[in-house]
Design an enzyme around this catalytic site. Sequence first.
Site, PDB file in Angstrom:
ATOM      1  N   ASP A 101       0.698  -1.140  -0.078  1.00 41.81           N
ATOM      2  CA  ASP A 101      -0.169   0.017   0.026  1.00 41.81           C
ATOM      3  C   ASP A 101       0.943   1.283  -0.083  1.00 41.81           C
ATOM      4  OD1 ASP A 101       0.897  -0.431   2.435  1.00 41.81           O
ATOM      5  OD2 ASP A 101      -0.972  -0.507   3.567  1.00 41.81           O
ATOM      6  N   HIS A 148      -7.174  -4.112  10.701  1.00 41.04           N
ATOM      7  CA  HIS A 148      -7.036  -3.973   9.022  1.00 41.04           C
ATOM      8  C   HIS A 148      -5.760  -4.559   8.790  1.00 41.04           C
ATOM      9  CE1 HIS A 148      -4.669   0.147  10.182  1.00 41.04           C
ATOM     10  NE2 HIS A 148      -3.934  -0.453   9.343  1.00 41.04           N
TER      11      HIS A 148
HETATM   12  C1  GLP Z   1      -0.531   0.535   8.677  1.00 45.42           C
HETATM   13  C2  GLP Z   1      -0.031  -0.119   7.393  1.00 45.42           C
HETATM   14  C3  GLP Z   1      -0.449  -1.747   7.614  1.00 45.42           C
HETATM   15  C4  GLP Z   1       0.234  -2.004   9.117  1.00 45.42           C
HETATM   16  C5  GLP Z   1      -0.223  -0.988  10.434  1.00 45.42           C
HETATM   17  C6  GLP Z   1       0.278  -1.615  11.553  1.00 45.42           C
HETATM   18  O1  GLP Z   1      -1.751   1.099   8.699  1.00 45.42           O
HETATM   19  N1  GLP Z   1      -0.908  -0.018   6.301  1.00 45.42           N
HETATM   20  O2  GLP Z   1       0.239  -2.548   6.764  1.00 45.42           O
HETATM   21  O3  GLP Z   1      -0.086  -3.440   9.199  1.00 45.42           O
HETATM   22  O4  GLP Z   1      -0.031   0.281   9.801  1.00 45.42           O
HETATM   23  O5  GLP Z   1       1.372  -0.826  11.745  1.00 45.42           O
HETATM   24  P1  GLP Z   1       2.285  -1.298  13.013  1.00 45.42           P
HETATM   25  O6  GLP Z   1       3.022  -2.579  12.459  1.00 45.42           O
HETATM   26  O7  GLP Z   1       3.279  -0.008  13.184  1.00 45.42           O
HETATM   27  O8  GLP Z   1       1.599  -1.150  14.087  1.00 45.42           O
END
Ligand code: GLP
Length: 241
Positions: free
Chosen positions: A67, A138
Amino acid sequence: MNVKVYKDAQAIGEAAASIFAGQVIAKPDSILGLATGSSPIPTYTRLIELHKQGILDFSQVTTFNLDEYLGLTHDHPQSYYYFMQENLFQGINVPQENIHVPCGTAQDIDNEGKNYDNMIAQAGGIDVQILGIGNNGHIAFNEPCDEFPMGTHKVALTQSTIEANTRFFENSDEVPRYAISMGIGSIMKARQIILVATGAAKAQAVYGMVKGPVTPQCPASVLQLHPNVTVFADEAAASLL
Ligand code: GLP
């Protein structure tokens, strides 16, 4: 769905990196699906180490990221393209022309999404996809909604994601409100999926993903239907299982 619990983020990174390493050693021209966020960083750090030790050669590998924020150019420090350069690509030898991140500044995002899915298909499909998980369940930027989105598409970020991602920006106003994201259909086509989750803030989402009903209200729950998913979690993230 296979769930493995590790003591900390570093142990998770080593375990997840060994899946990628095995894949690249067995098939040097592997197609790898990559993610941003803090969760995959220890995995990327380990992959860089293995490359520097001469164990892993990425010269024939192709990568597709999940993304990108809409409106951020490649040189914006919070763009996912920039993140990947900083946290992985500049430490390994994957050729720049083999790197794919959805373009957040494309004029026609619908078209960009279709082209992106076509490129993945033409490359032969993703061999191993790494995912993080958002606090609201998500995956990539597929937010809780009424129907699982299929292909790569434009998404409006939820307030919960905007708040969670504000930590990377000066303030919440700076966080883009839209993104382009691989769809649930695009992700489910990967032949193998590994998901990394650490910290108590992820516990509810991890529970929903593993034990809850399969519902687009918890997008990660769809992974229950995939034949080859391994979840790497620390004790805090796995505490409700
Ligand atoms: C963002 C990304 C996701 C990711 C999420 C969690 O929203 N688009 O792909 O999984 O953050 O991030 P983190 O691993 O920093 O908690």
